[in-house]
Design a protein around this motif. Structure first.
Motif, PDB file in Angstrom:
ATOM      1  N   ASN A  43      -2.698  -0.078  -4.181  1.00 43.21           N
ATOM      2  CA  ASN A  43      -3.834  -0.071  -3.256  1.00 43.21           C
ATOM      3  C   ASN A  43      -4.926  -1.065  -3.612  1.00 43.21           C
ATOM      4  OD1 ASN A  43      -2.954   2.018  -1.409  1.00 43.21           O
ATOM      5  ND2 ASN A  43      -3.109   3.384  -3.176  1.00 43.21           N
ATOM      6  N   ASN A  44      -4.790  -1.724  -4.769  1.00 41.22           N
ATOM      7  CA  ASN A  44      -5.820  -2.683  -5.181  1.00 41.22           C
ATOM      8  C   ASN A  44      -5.546  -4.099  -4.661  1.00 41.22           C
ATOM      9  OD1 ASN A  44      -3.563  -2.783  -6.772  1.00 41.22           O
ATOM     10  ND2 ASN A  44      -4.656  -3.295  -8.659  1.00 41.22           N
ATOM     11  N   GLN A  49      -5.292  -6.912  -1.456  1.00 40.34           N
ATOM     12  CA  GLN A  49      -5.765  -7.219  -0.099  1.00 40.34           C
ATOM     13  C   GLN A  49      -5.290  -8.615   0.293  1.00 40.34           C
ATOM     14  OE1 GLN A  49     -10.153  -7.192   0.019  1.00 40.34           O
ATOM     15  NE2 GLN A  49      -9.955  -6.129  -1.931  1.00 40.34           N
ATOM     16  N   HIS A  56       0.842  -1.208   0.000  1.00 45.46           N
ATOM     17  CA  HIS A  56       0.000   0.000   0.000  1.00 45.46           C
ATOM     18  C   HIS A  56       0.871   1.250   0.000  1.00 45.46           C
ATOM     19  CE1 HIS A  56      -3.915  -2.102   1.569  1.00 45.46           C
ATOM     20  NE2 HIS A  56      -3.587  -2.445   0.345  1.00 45.46           N
ATOM     21  N   ASN A  57       1.968   1.220   0.778  1.00 42.07           N
ATOM     22  CA  ASN A  57       2.883   2.373   0.784  1.00 42.07           C
ATOM     23  C   ASN A  57       3.491   2.625  -0.591  1.00 42.07           C
ATOM     24  OD1 ASN A  57       2.494   2.938   3.451  1.00 42.07           O
ATOM     25  ND2 ASN A  57       4.300   1.812   4.169  1.00 42.07           N
TER      26      ASN A  57
END
Lengths: 82, 82
Positions: A33-34, A36, A28-29
């Motif tokens: 962001n896609n 999980q 994420h950093n």
């Protein structure tokens, strides 16, 4: 005959995977962001001398049960490569 | 759509893998003498939100290149699960 087998050892689904959580934070950093639910396990490949595919898979299963996987916390799957 | 992808990160073929050597010794000690050339890597699974399989694979490749694999010492492959 010689077979190449792969053994995947992954943390059980119901258990937390702190290493995976840390990697998820890192991704994420980095702007990914896609993504999980990252889970991190081991992959072991080996050559096995066996009469047939079944015997090669059985050797891999024995190796996983006796040494490579902790079945309290991990699940494993064995497959023939190629 | 959400895809489950797997990234396998393995030591390059030309490099020594001391962890694999140690496991090979352990397997031989346990009586599994039909095994050779053990190599140990990582397997990472993750959920990826993407428009199509190609985009999901691309996200996995980006994650591997940016964070998960050290391409000086490791190779990786990305696949869609199921």
């Amino acid at each position: 005959m010689t077979y190449t087998i792969a053994i995947n050892v992954m943390p059980l689904k119901d258990l937390l995977d702190p290493q995976g959580k840390a990697v998820l934070g890192g991704l994420h950093n980095l702007g990914l962001n896609n993504v999980q639910d990252v889970r991190i396990g081991k992959r072991i490949t080996m050559l096995v001398e066996a009469d047939n595919e079944g015997a090669a898979l059985q050797a891999g299963e024995e190796a996983a049960k006796k040494l490579l996987a902790n079945q309290v916390m991990e699940q494993f799957e064995v497959s023939i490569l190629q």
